[in-house]
Design a protein around this motif. Structure first.
Motif, PDB file in Angstrom:
ATOM      1  N   ALA A  81       0.832  -1.203   0.000  1.00 36.95           N
ATOM      2  CA  ALA A  81       0.000   0.000   0.000  1.00 36.95           C
ATOM      3  C   ALA A  81       0.870   1.258   0.000  1.00 36.95           C
ATOM      4  CB  ALA A  81      -0.929  -0.003   1.212  1.00 36.95           C
ATOM      5  N   ARG A  82       1.981   1.239   0.759  1.00 33.43           N
ATOM      6  CA  ARG A  82       2.891   2.387   0.761  1.00 33.43           C
ATOM      7  C   ARG A  82       3.511   2.601  -0.617  1.00 33.43           C
ATOM      8  NH1 ARG A  82       7.326   1.400   3.523  1.00 33.43           N
ATOM      9  NH2 ARG A  82       6.837  -0.574   4.573  1.00 33.43           N
ATOM     10  N   PHE A  83       3.853   1.505  -1.280  1.00 36.08           N
ATOM     11  CA  PHE A  83       4.467   1.621  -2.602  1.00 36.08           C
ATOM     12  C   PHE A  83       3.465   2.170  -3.621  1.00 36.08           C
ATOM     13  CE2 PHE A  83       6.143  -0.492  -6.587  1.00 36.08           C
ATOM     14  CZ  PHE A  83       7.214   0.374  -6.726  1.00 36.08           C
ATOM     15  N   VAL A  84       2.228   1.690  -3.560  1.00 37.35           N
ATOM     16  CA  VAL A  84       1.194   2.212  -4.455  1.00 37.35           C
ATOM     17  C   VAL A  84       0.967   3.691  -4.189  1.00 37.35           C
ATOM     18  CG1 VAL A  84      -1.255   2.082  -5.069  1.00 37.35           C
ATOM     19  CG2 VAL A  84       0.075  -0.022  -4.791  1.00 37.35           C
ATOM     20  N   SER A  85       0.940   4.075  -2.918  1.00 36.01           N
ATOM     21  CA  SER A  85       0.769   5.481  -2.563  1.00 36.01           C
ATOM     22  C   SER A  85       1.912   6.326  -3.117  1.00 36.01           C
ATOM     23  CB  SER A  85       0.682   5.624  -1.043  1.00 36.01           C
ATOM     24  OG  SER A  85       0.534   6.970  -0.669  1.00 36.01           O
TER      25      SER A  85
ATOM     26  N   VAL B   3      -0.403  -2.182  -7.974  1.00 38.03           N
ATOM     27  CA  VAL B   3       0.928  -1.734  -8.378  1.00 38.03           C
ATOM     28  C   VAL B   3       0.987  -1.541  -9.885  1.00 38.03           C
ATOM     29  CG1 VAL B   3       3.370  -2.365  -8.515  1.00 38.03           C
ATOM     30  CG2 VAL B   3       2.084  -2.799  -6.410  1.00 38.03           C
ATOM     31  N   PHE B   4       0.536  -2.546 -10.624  1.00 40.04           N
ATOM     32  CA  PHE B   4       0.584  -2.446 -12.075  1.00 40.04           C
ATOM     33  C   PHE B   4      -0.364  -1.368 -12.591  1.00 40.04           C
ATOM     34  CE2 PHE B   4       2.151  -6.955 -11.829  1.00 40.04           C
ATOM     35  CZ  PHE B   4       3.413  -6.673 -12.315  1.00 40.04           C
ATOM     36  N   SER B   5      -1.508  -1.204 -11.935  1.00 43.62           N
ATOM     37  CA  SER B   5      -2.433  -0.151 -12.328  1.00 43.62           C
ATOM     38  C   SER B   5      -1.790   1.226 -12.190  1.00 43.62           C
ATOM     39  CB  SER B   5      -3.708  -0.223 -11.484  1.00 43.62           C
ATOM     40  OG  SER B   5      -4.580   0.851 -11.766  1.00 43.62           O
ATOM     41  N   ALA B   6      -1.078   1.433 -11.064  1.00 46.22           N
ATOM     42  CA  ALA B   6      -0.414   2.710 -10.838  1.00 46.22           C
ATOM     43  C   ALA B   6       0.699   2.937 -11.857  1.00 46.22           C
ATOM     44  CB  ALA B   6       0.137   2.769  -9.419  1.00 46.22           C
TER      45      ALA B   6
ATOM     46  N   SER C 174       9.903   4.170   3.429  1.00 45.50           N
ATOM     47  CA  SER C 174       9.540   4.288   2.013  1.00 45.50           C
ATOM     48  C   SER C 174      10.553   5.170   1.281  1.00 45.50           C
ATOM     49  CB  SER C 174       8.133   4.888   1.884  1.00 45.50           C
ATOM     50  OG  SER C 174       7.185   4.148   2.627  1.00 45.50           O
ATOM     51  N   PRO C 175      11.810   4.700   1.166  1.00 41.17           N
ATOM     52  CA  PRO C 175      12.867   5.547   0.603  1.00 41.17           C
ATOM     53  C   PRO C 175      12.835   5.604  -0.929  1.00 41.17           C
ATOM     54  CG  PRO C 175      13.761   3.415   1.179  1.00 41.17           C
ATOM     55  CD  PRO C 175      12.328   3.393   1.612  1.00 41.17           C
TER      56      PRO C 175
END
Length: 241
Positions: A26-30, A67-70, A229-230
């Motif tokens: 979720a953090r990566f998608v954000s 993830v792929f959608s983003a 989240s670097p």
């Protein structure tokens, strides 16, 4: 309209069952959704975005839809997405390219703004690491990949995920980059003596590093996403991170 921003991210390890994997995804998608597409030229994924990725000709790992959608939304908005296979997601063949993600091999040089960059995942660069290099040669051996593809996906993915669980990251063993003693540092020093590189950016070591290389270059290594989240963002207008 000029797009001055370039983003770099590494070692998200999506799917690794430690420290709230759903929250990490979720953090990566954000993060991806927060990239200002109208100002961003490129996004470089520097490997180990997935903790285990193996794709067959007609089968890919399930999940990661958001993830792929983003990523697709970014590409539809004109952002170029580039991916370097890491040691955990090395087995990508055509799926990413079919989506429009350019798959690159390290070391990769590119000029962005006023800087010359050398990019990659960072694994296996430098002298030594004989055991790891032998293992990587096995992983990248095409006949062995074809043989592995004869396994049913149910078995193949379980073997791969079980192997991944044995990594130092899964065991929460933190690594501290040793600076000038590291083979990667010496590799960068030698590479810089033959190539006009200003900035090296890699992942793999799971440590946050910003260190000068003799000759005027800089080595940056990105931390993993297990606890934070670097990412790096370079602005070509101001020539700054």
């Amino acid at each position: 309209m000029e797009r001055p921003l370039t983003y770099f991210v590494s070692d998200v390890h999506l799917g690794l069952d430690v420290a709230n994997p759903a929250g990490r995804e979720a953090r990566f998608v954000s993060f991806l959704r927060g990239i200002p597409a109208e100002k961003t030229d490129s996004l470089y994924l520097l490997g180990d975005i997935w903790d285990f990725w193996y794709e067959y000709r007609d089968v890919v790992p399930k999940g990661y839809v958001r993830v792929f959608s983003a990523l697709l939304d970014l590409m539809d908005a004109g952002v170029k997405v580039r991916f370097f296979p890491g040691n955990h997601d090395i087995w990508c063949y055509s799926y990413f390219e079919e989506m429009g993600i350019k798959v690159l091999a390290q070391p990769y040089e590119v000029t962005i703004g006023r800087r010359r960059f050398c990019l990659g995942h960072g694994d296996g660069l430098g002298r030594g690491m004989g055991g790891y290099k032998i293992l990587k040669s096995i992983f990248t051996c095409r006949p062995l990949q074809v043989l592995f593809s004869t396994l049913h996906p149910w078995l193949a993915f379980r073997l791969g995920n079980n192997w991944s669980k044995g990594s130092r990251l899964a065991k929460n063993i933190r690594y501290k980059f040793k600076g000038a003693e590291e083979p990667l540092f010496r590799w960068c020093e030698d590479y810089r003596s033959r190539h006009a590189v200003d900035t090296f950016i890699f992942g793999h070591y799971h440590d946050s590093v910003c260190i000068d290389i003799p000759g005027g270059a800089q080595l940056r290594i990105l931390q993993d996403w297990i606890q934070s989240s670097p990412y790096l963002v370079y602005n070509s207008q101001t020539d700054s991170f």
